[in-house]
Design a protein around this motif. Structure first.
Motif, PDB file in Angstrom:
ATOM      1  N   HIS A  46       0.814  -1.223   0.000  1.00 31.78           N
ATOM      2  CA  HIS A  46       0.000   0.000   0.000  1.00 31.78           C
ATOM      3  C   HIS A  46       0.849   1.276   0.000  1.00 31.78           C
ATOM      4  N   MET A  47       1.972   1.322   0.709  1.00 28.18           N
ATOM      5  CA  MET A  47       2.818   2.517   0.667  1.00 28.18           C
ATOM      6  C   MET A  47       3.601   2.621  -0.646  1.00 28.18           C
ATOM      7  N   ILE A  53       2.128   6.200  -7.587  1.00 24.84           N
ATOM      8  CA  ILE A  53       1.204   7.246  -8.025  1.00 24.84           C
ATOM      9  C   ILE A  53       1.918   8.591  -8.081  1.00 24.84           C
ATOM     10  N   SER A  54       2.726   8.878  -7.062  1.00 23.88           N
ATOM     11  CA  SER A  54       3.474  10.144  -7.026  1.00 23.88           C
ATOM     12  C   SER A  54       4.432  10.230  -8.207  1.00 23.88           C
ATOM     13  N   GLY A  55       5.099   9.126  -8.523  1.00 29.29           N
ATOM     14  CA  GLY A  55       6.009   9.108  -9.665  1.00 29.29           C
ATOM     15  C   GLY A  55       5.278   9.282 -10.982  1.00 29.29           C
ATOM     16  N   PHE A  56       4.099   8.665 -11.081  1.00 28.46           N
ATOM     17  CA  PHE A  56       3.291   8.769 -12.302  1.00 28.46           C
ATOM     18  C   PHE A  56       2.902  10.217 -12.577  1.00 28.46           C
ATOM     19  N   LEU A  57       2.624  10.967 -11.517  1.00 29.83           N
ATOM     20  CA  LEU A  57       2.176  12.353 -11.654  1.00 29.83           C
ATOM     21  C   LEU A  57       3.318  13.362 -11.648  1.00 29.83           C
ATOM     22  N   LEU A 126       8.920  11.597   0.321  1.00 30.03           N
ATOM     23  CA  LEU A 126       8.548  12.000  -1.033  1.00 30.03           C
ATOM     24  C   LEU A 126       9.367  13.197  -1.493  1.00 30.03           C
ATOM     25  N   MET A 127       9.584  14.153  -0.594  1.00 23.92           N
ATOM     26  CA  MET A 127      10.403  15.313  -0.927  1.00 23.92           C
ATOM     27  C   MET A 127      11.829  14.886  -1.285  1.00 23.92           C
ATOM     28  N   SER A 128      12.402  13.979  -0.509  1.00 20.69           N
ATOM     29  CA  SER A 128      13.758  13.501  -0.780  1.00 20.69           C
ATOM     30  C   SER A 128      13.827  12.769  -2.113  1.00 20.69           C
ATOM     31  N   MET A 129      12.821  11.965  -2.422  1.00 21.27           N
ATOM     32  CA  MET A 129      12.791  11.265  -3.707  1.00 21.27           C
ATOM     33  C   MET A 129      12.774  12.248  -4.867  1.00 21.27           C
ATOM     34  N   ARG A 130      11.917  13.240  -4.750  1.00 26.34           N
ATOM     35  CA  ARG A 130      11.808  14.219  -5.836  1.00 26.34           C
ATOM     36  C   ARG A 130      13.111  14.988  -6.033  1.00 26.34           C
ATOM     37  N   MET A 183       7.005   6.808 -12.790  1.00 29.45           N
ATOM     38  CA  MET A 183       7.414   7.703 -13.876  1.00 29.45           C
ATOM     39  C   MET A 183       7.485   6.954 -15.204  1.00 29.45           C
ATOM     40  N   LEU A 184       8.035   5.734 -15.154  1.00 31.72           N
ATOM     41  CA  LEU A 184       8.188   4.938 -16.370  1.00 31.72           C
ATOM     42  C   LEU A 184       6.840   4.490 -16.930  1.00 31.72           C
ATOM     43  N   LEU A 185       5.894   4.203 -16.034  1.00 32.61           N
ATOM     44  CA  LEU A 185       4.556   3.811 -16.477  1.00 32.61           C
ATOM     45  C   LEU A 185       3.958   4.868 -17.393  1.00 32.61           C
ATOM     46  N   ARG A 186       4.157   6.116 -17.015  1.00 32.09           N
ATOM     47  CA  ARG A 186       3.587   7.208 -17.806  1.00 32.09           C
ATOM     48  C   ARG A 186       4.467   7.558 -19.005  1.00 32.09           C
TER      49      ARG A 186
END
Length: 266
Positions: A46-47, A53-57, A126-130, A183-186
């Protein structure tokens, strides 16, 4: 609005519904219910689904631009909420009051803190990933994901135990493959590479559900926040990626009456 499109006014409707599903799963996962099989299966993906989702957007930006956006959209809201919840925890539950605790909160190091506000770790991770993705603008996204994934698989057991996960960097690196996968999905329209039709669709989807359920139980307890990935890190990644892909596929296809929108506008 284009015919057959699921995008209206800049909103991707099926992604919004996928967020709802992820939130419902999170609520069930944290609800005071049976902590056995059901909870183990939910926690297995779930996480990671939220990060996909965040990567997709996500839209890649220059580092300085991304830093400003993260500060406004993630870090400042985090500070407001963590300060308010910390004050609440102090008076309601007698939470620890010290310079060390306040310092940790400002640095997003929420391990061994109150459950009243420790759930805000997601915003910091999420901030660190971005920021990692933003500072890797010269690296192909696919290569970045593969490198980070291999690093985690090879070095996971040899890394020292981290007491203070500053800005949730350890968790961010662990879960970055999920963000990159989104990100790759999109970017490459991966949902359209294997269009499933008729009975084949139901067979593949059923096998995927059985695989995730079985190996979630075998892998044991997962806690993404504390970087606990069960008995096997490879199984953790496989389960989460398969379950996430399954939900992406089901929600996008159901929104379009079973037919994926494979146009480049996504």
């Amino acid at each position: 609005i284009k015919l057959g499109s699921s995008i209206v006014g800049g909103q991707i409707f099926w992604i919004n519904w996928l967020k709802v599903i992820a939130i419902i799963l999170m609520v069930f996962g944290h609800a005071p219910i049976d902590s056995g099989t059901f909870r183990i299966v939910i926690y297995s993906f779930h996480m990671p689904l939220f990060f996909m989702i965040s990567g997709f957007l996500y839209k890649k930006r220059l580092p300085m631009e991304e830093m400003k956006k993260c500060l406004r959209g993630l870090y400042l809201p985090y500070l407001v909420y963590v300060c308010l919840l910390y004050i609440y925890a102090l008076f309601k539950f007698g939470d620890e009051f010290s310079i060390k605790r306040v310092f940790c909160l400002f640095l997003g190091s929420l391990e061994d803190t109150s459950s009243v506000y420790s759930h805000l770790w997601f915003l910091i991770a999420l901030m660190s990933m971005r920021m990692i993705v933003s500072f890797s603008t010269r690296i192909n996204v696919l290569i970045l994901g593969i490198v980070v994934l291999l690093f985690n698989l090879i070095c996971n057991n040899s890394l020292p135990q981290i007491t203070y996960d500053v800005f949730q960097l350890h968790t961010a690196v662990l879960c970055l493959p999920f963000f990159v996968f989104g990100m790759l999905l999109r970017q490459y329209n991966l949902l359209c590479l294997f269009p499933l039709q008729g009975k084949i669709r139901y067979v593949v989807l059923s096998l995927s559900v059985l695989f995730v359920a079985k190996y979630s139980i075998l892998n044991g307890d997962i806690d993404t926040f504390k970087s606990i990935t069960g008995n096997s890190l490879p199984i953790f990644y496989c389960n989460a990626l398969i379950a996430g892909s399954l939900l992406f596929y089901l929600k996008s296809a159901s929104n379009l009456n079973g037919n994926l929108n494979c146009s480049k506008e996504l």
